[in-house]
Design an enzyme around this catalytic site. Structure first.
Site, mmCIF file in Angstrom:
data_model
loop_
_atom_site.group_PDB
_atom_site.id
_atom_site.type_symbol
_atom_site.label_atom_id
_atom_site.label_comp_id
_atom_site.label_asym_id
_atom_site.label_seq_id
_atom_site.Cartn_x
_atom_site.Cartn_y
_atom_site.Cartn_z
ATOM 1 N N LYS A 120 -14.980 -11.648 -1.087
ATOM 2 C CA LYS A 120 -15.038 -10.758 -2.258
ATOM 3 C C LYS A 120 -13.601 -10.631 -2.756
ATOM 4 O O LYS A 120 -12.818 -9.837 -2.256
ATOM 5 C CB LYS A 120 -15.588 -9.392 -1.840
ATOM 6 C CG LYS A 120 -16.255 -8.596 -2.932
ATOM 7 C CD LYS A 120 -15.375 -8.213 -4.087
ATOM 8 C CE LYS A 120 -14.544 -6.969 -3.883
ATOM 9 N NZ LYS A 120 -13.614 -6.736 -5.012
ATOM 10 N N GLU A 179 -5.782 -5.153 7.133
ATOM 11 C CA GLU A 179 -4.361 -5.331 6.818
ATOM 12 C C GLU A 179 -4.098 -4.433 5.624
ATOM 13 O O GLU A 179 -4.598 -4.699 4.533
ATOM 14 C CB GLU A 179 -4.051 -6.790 6.442
ATOM 15 C CG GLU A 179 -4.373 -7.811 7.508
ATOM 16 C CD GLU A 179 -3.323 -7.871 8.612
ATOM 17 O OE1 GLU A 179 -2.320 -7.134 8.536
ATOM 18 O OE2 GLU A 179 -3.541 -8.642 9.559
ATOM 19 N N CYS A 194 3.044 -6.181 0.298
ATOM 20 C CA CYS A 194 2.830 -5.185 1.352
ATOM 21 C C CYS A 194 4.104 -5.025 2.180
ATOM 22 O O CYS A 194 4.399 -3.952 2.676
ATOM 23 C CB CYS A 194 1.668 -5.610 2.229
ATOM 24 S SG CYS A 194 1.826 -7.289 2.844
ATOM 25 N N GLU A 242 3.683 4.110 -1.228
ATOM 26 C CA GLU A 242 3.803 2.695 -1.593
ATOM 27 C C GLU A 242 3.717 2.569 -3.111
ATOM 28 O O GLU A 242 2.686 2.888 -3.708
ATOM 29 C CB GLU A 242 2.666 1.913 -0.926
ATOM 30 C CG GLU A 242 2.802 0.425 -1.099
ATOM 31 C CD GLU A 242 1.659 -0.348 -0.432
ATOM 32 O OE1 GLU A 242 0.516 0.110 -0.487
ATOM 33 O OE2 GLU A 242 1.939 -1.413 0.143
HETATM 34 P P1 NAD Z 1 -7.304 -2.132 -2.871
HETATM 35 O O1 NAD Z 1 -7.466 -1.472 -1.574
HETATM 36 O O2 NAD Z 1 -7.426 -1.304 -4.094
HETATM 37 O O3 NAD Z 1 -8.370 -3.303 -3.051
HETATM 38 C C1 NAD Z 1 -8.486 -4.329 -2.108
HETATM 39 C C2 NAD Z 1 -9.868 -4.915 -2.166
HETATM 40 O O4 NAD Z 1 -10.809 -3.915 -1.784
HETATM 41 C C3 NAD Z 1 -10.288 -5.376 -3.574
HETATM 42 O O5 NAD Z 1 -11.026 -6.563 -3.483
HETATM 43 C C4 NAD Z 1 -11.166 -4.232 -4.038
HETATM 44 O O6 NAD Z 1 -12.119 -4.606 -5.017
HETATM 45 C C5 NAD Z 1 -11.846 -3.838 -2.741
HETATM 46 N N1 NAD Z 1 -12.412 -2.483 -2.738
HETATM 47 C C6 NAD Z 1 -11.997 -1.402 -3.432
HETATM 48 N N2 NAD Z 1 -12.810 -0.349 -3.171
HETATM 49 C C7 NAD Z 1 -13.737 -0.772 -2.288
HETATM 50 C C8 NAD Z 1 -14.848 -0.153 -1.654
HETATM 51 N N3 NAD Z 1 -15.167 1.137 -1.862
HETATM 52 N N4 NAD Z 1 -15.594 -0.886 -0.791
HETATM 53 C C9 NAD Z 1 -15.280 -2.187 -0.549
HETATM 54 N N5 NAD Z 1 -14.270 -2.821 -1.162
HETATM 55 C C10 NAD Z 1 -13.494 -2.128 -2.007
HETATM 56 O O7 NAD Z 1 -5.909 -2.896 -2.795
HETATM 57 P P2 NAD Z 1 -5.207 -3.751 -3.922
HETATM 58 O O8 NAD Z 1 -4.704 -2.811 -4.962
HETATM 59 O O9 NAD Z 1 -6.097 -4.859 -4.331
HETATM 60 O O10 NAD Z 1 -3.992 -4.406 -3.115
HETATM 61 C C11 NAD Z 1 -2.810 -3.748 -2.891
HETATM 62 C C12 NAD Z 1 -2.765 -3.203 -1.483
HETATM 63 O O11 NAD Z 1 -2.938 -4.266 -0.553
HETATM 64 C C13 NAD Z 1 -1.441 -2.581 -1.136
HETATM 65 O O12 NAD Z 1 -1.650 -1.379 -0.466
HETATM 66 C C14 NAD Z 1 -0.808 -3.605 -0.196
HETATM 67 O O13 NAD Z 1 0.137 -3.083 0.702
HETATM 68 C C15 NAD Z 1 -1.988 -4.145 0.496
HETATM 69 N N6 NAD Z 1 -1.690 -5.445 1.095
HETATM 70 C C16 NAD Z 1 -1.566 -5.524 2.451
HETATM 71 C C17 NAD Z 1 -1.252 -6.731 3.061
HETATM 72 C C18 NAD Z 1 -1.148 -6.854 4.548
HETATM 73 O O14 NAD Z 1 -1.244 -7.986 5.037
HETATM 74 N N7 NAD Z 1 -0.974 -5.786 5.282
HETATM 75 C C19 NAD Z 1 -1.065 -7.869 2.276
HETATM 76 C C20 NAD Z 1 -1.206 -7.758 0.897
HETATM 77 C C21 NAD Z 1 -1.530 -6.543 0.319
#
Ligand code: NAD
Length: 497
Positions: free
Chosen positions: A191, A267, A302, A401
């Site tokens: 997804k 993650e 991240c 963040e």
């Molecule tokens: P997000 O949490 O908003 O979304 C991530 C994914 O989750 C998307 O595909 C989104 O559609 C989905 N999602 C959102 N709500 C959901 C729900 N209720 N149920 C299931 N899925 C849902 O994050 P983002 O804005 O896409 O990405 C940025 C974040 O990702 C930052 O916090 C960053 O630090 C983190 N990140 C972490 C790593 C790591 O390896 N630790 C790497 C890259 C990014």
């Protein structure tokens, strides 16, 4: 490196045929509801076309297909060497289509085209190739049994994996999951983020072309609260792997508890400290790395080094070097190969970042550079690389963040104080220290509560080392053989001889 110019990339962008449909059992398909959303490029506001907006009905279809494919054994019981060969073909096809994948990635989420081509596509294909190459070199175990018994300890694929991924490195994050998940024989449903679905959709076709059977890799574009939630609550998903925000990561743990107790590997976010001690081997190198640590990928990382901790006794020397290094990072059109800082992913995120800059002003931090939206005339979402000095760790710009090119500078006097400040965070993803003192480096590395630790560099790493977080940065690890644990169950089989 590419020899293509911005005009070349523009021309290719015009000619690009963009697929926005879901991919189930080896075929592109509309969402069951026929719903779509418009995919808007943050590069210049152009529409990239409709993307299928999947929901519960599509999740049900894809999970049933993934389950049936898994049970059929067409992939799950294929010999490791054959899975390896298919995965290497898949990685090779990614490389052969690198320019198209890079262009899709840049148009979709705004990163500089040069980075998409030199970092994202090779990083993603390496993750697939590395995991594929590893899988026929892993052995199981035999227990230390009594003479008349045999104890086998084996790893089995877990079944149906749902991978929910973010928009900041769409290809790489997807392939960090796909590599070990596919190598170990699972069926996977990806997804992608609704903000960056295009490369995952394209990958599915390359996987099929490589000989990975239909149904092993399904792609469901759509929103988190619809199809993401449906997958997370699904009773027949065995494992949920996620990269994204800490807020959603916590929600997914609840969904797992409310449904079938699927394994959940997360993650999540970070607010990493980059600590420059007075005895850093080279302050200029530290300054250059500090600028890159907050500007690369527009700070949408991240692991962004978003808290710079500088020892007071060298601060006057260091800050001019930092400001000079920041000059090398300028927001520019993402399709220009000379650009180092591209567009933020969308207007909503641009406004979030600008609101944090406002918060920095409101909390009386001192703006040293940047601080404004730029290139608005392009129709894209660009912001100037920004530094705030005189930041206290309790300010919002130090605690939360931002996920943009906004650096908070915090001053310290002693090693103990630096470590206390660095650890005073809900996150524990990464940290860096700059020192010439070997003992100090080791002691600080042990004291910092993070999953990745860098000494005299920032953001080192490779497929050979695990990546993931302590504390609210998550659990489990991507990359390396440790990642295989997430996609397998451990079985003990006792045989009476
Ligand atoms: P997000 O949490 O908003 O979304 C991530 C994914 O989750 C998307 O595909 C989104 O559609 C989905 N999602 C959102 N709500 C959901 C729900 N209720 N149920 C299931 N899925 C849902 O994050 P983002 O804005 O896409 O990405 C940025 C974040 O990702 C930052 O916090 C960053 O630090 C983190 N990140 C972490 C790593 C790591 O390896 N630790 C790497 C890259 C990014």
């Amino acid at each position: 490196m590419t020899t293509l110019t911005r005009a070349d990339w523009e021309q290719r962008a015009q000619a690009l045929v963009i697929e926005g449909r879901a991919f189930i059992h080896g075929e592109y398909t509309d969402a069951a509801s026929k719903a779509t959303f418009d995919c808007i490029s943050p590069v210049d506001g152009r529409s990239l076309g409709p993307v299928a907006s999947c929901d519960l009905a599509d999740a049900n279809l894809a999970v049933a297909d993934a389950r049936a494919t898994f049970e059929s054994g067409v992939w799950s019981r294929l010999s490791p060497v054959k899975r390896k060969q298919a995965m290497i073909r898949f990685a090779n096809l990614m490389d052969a289509n690198a320019e198209e994948l890079a262009l899709l990635e840049t148009l979709d989420m705004g990163k500089p085209i040069g980075d998409a081509l030199s970092v994202d596509v090779p990083g993603a294909s390496r993750a697939i190739r590395w995991s594929g190459e590893a899988v026929d070199k892993i052995y199981d175990e035999v227990a230390a049994t009594p003479h008349d018994e045999l104890g086998l300890i084996t790893r089995e694929p877990i079944g149906v994996v749902a991978a929910i991924v973010p928009w900041n490195f769409p290809l790489i994050m997807t392939c960090w999951k796909l590599g070990p998940a596919l190598a170990t024989g699972n069926s996977v449903i990806v997804k992608p983020s609704e903000k960056s679905p295009l490369t995952a959709i394209r990958l599915a076709q390359l996987a099929l072309e490589a000989g990975i059977p239909a149904g092993v890799l399904n792609i469901l574009p759509g929103y988190g609260h619809t199809v993401g939630k449906a997958l997370a609550l699904h009773m027949d998903v065995d494992t949920l792997v996620f990269t994204g925000s800490t807020k959603i990561a916590k929600q997914l743990m609840i969904y797992a508890g409310e449904s079938n107790m699927k394994r959940v590997w997360l993650e999540a976010g970070g607010k990493s400290a980059n600590i420059v001690f007075a005895d850093a081997p080279c302050l200029k190198a530290a300054a250059e790395a500090a600028a890159a640590a907050i500007c690369f990928n527009q700070g949408e990382m991240c692991t962004a080094g978003s808290r710079l901790l500088i020892e007071r006794s060298v601060k006057d020397q260091f800050m001019p070097l930092l400001l000079e290094a920041m000059q090398g990072w300028k927001a520019g059109h993402a399709l220009d190969p000379a650009t180092s800082v591209g567009a933020l992913v969308d207007n909503q995120h641009l406004n979030n970042v600008l609101a944090y800059i406002e918060a920095g002003h409101a909390e009386k931090a001192t703006l040293l550079c940047g601080g404004k939206r730029t290139l608005a005339e392009t129709g894209g979402q660009y912001v100037e690389p920004t530094i705030f000095d005189d930041v206290h760790n309790s300010m919002r710009i130090a605690a939360e963040e931002i996920f943009g090119p906004v650096l908070s500078v915090i001053t310290f006097d002693t090693t103990e104080e630096a470590i206390q400040i660095a650890n005073d965070s809900i996150y524990g993803l990464a940290a860096a220290i700059w020192t010439s003192n070997l003992s100090k480096a080791h002691l600080a590395a042990k004291a910092l509560r993070v999953g990745s630790m860098w000494v005299n560099q920032y953001d080192g790493g490779d497929m050979t080392a695990p990546f993931g977080g302590f504390k609210q940065s998550g659990n489990g690890r991507d990359k390396s053989l440790h990642a295989f644990d997430k996609y397998t169950e451990l079985k003990a089989t006792w045989i009476k001889l």
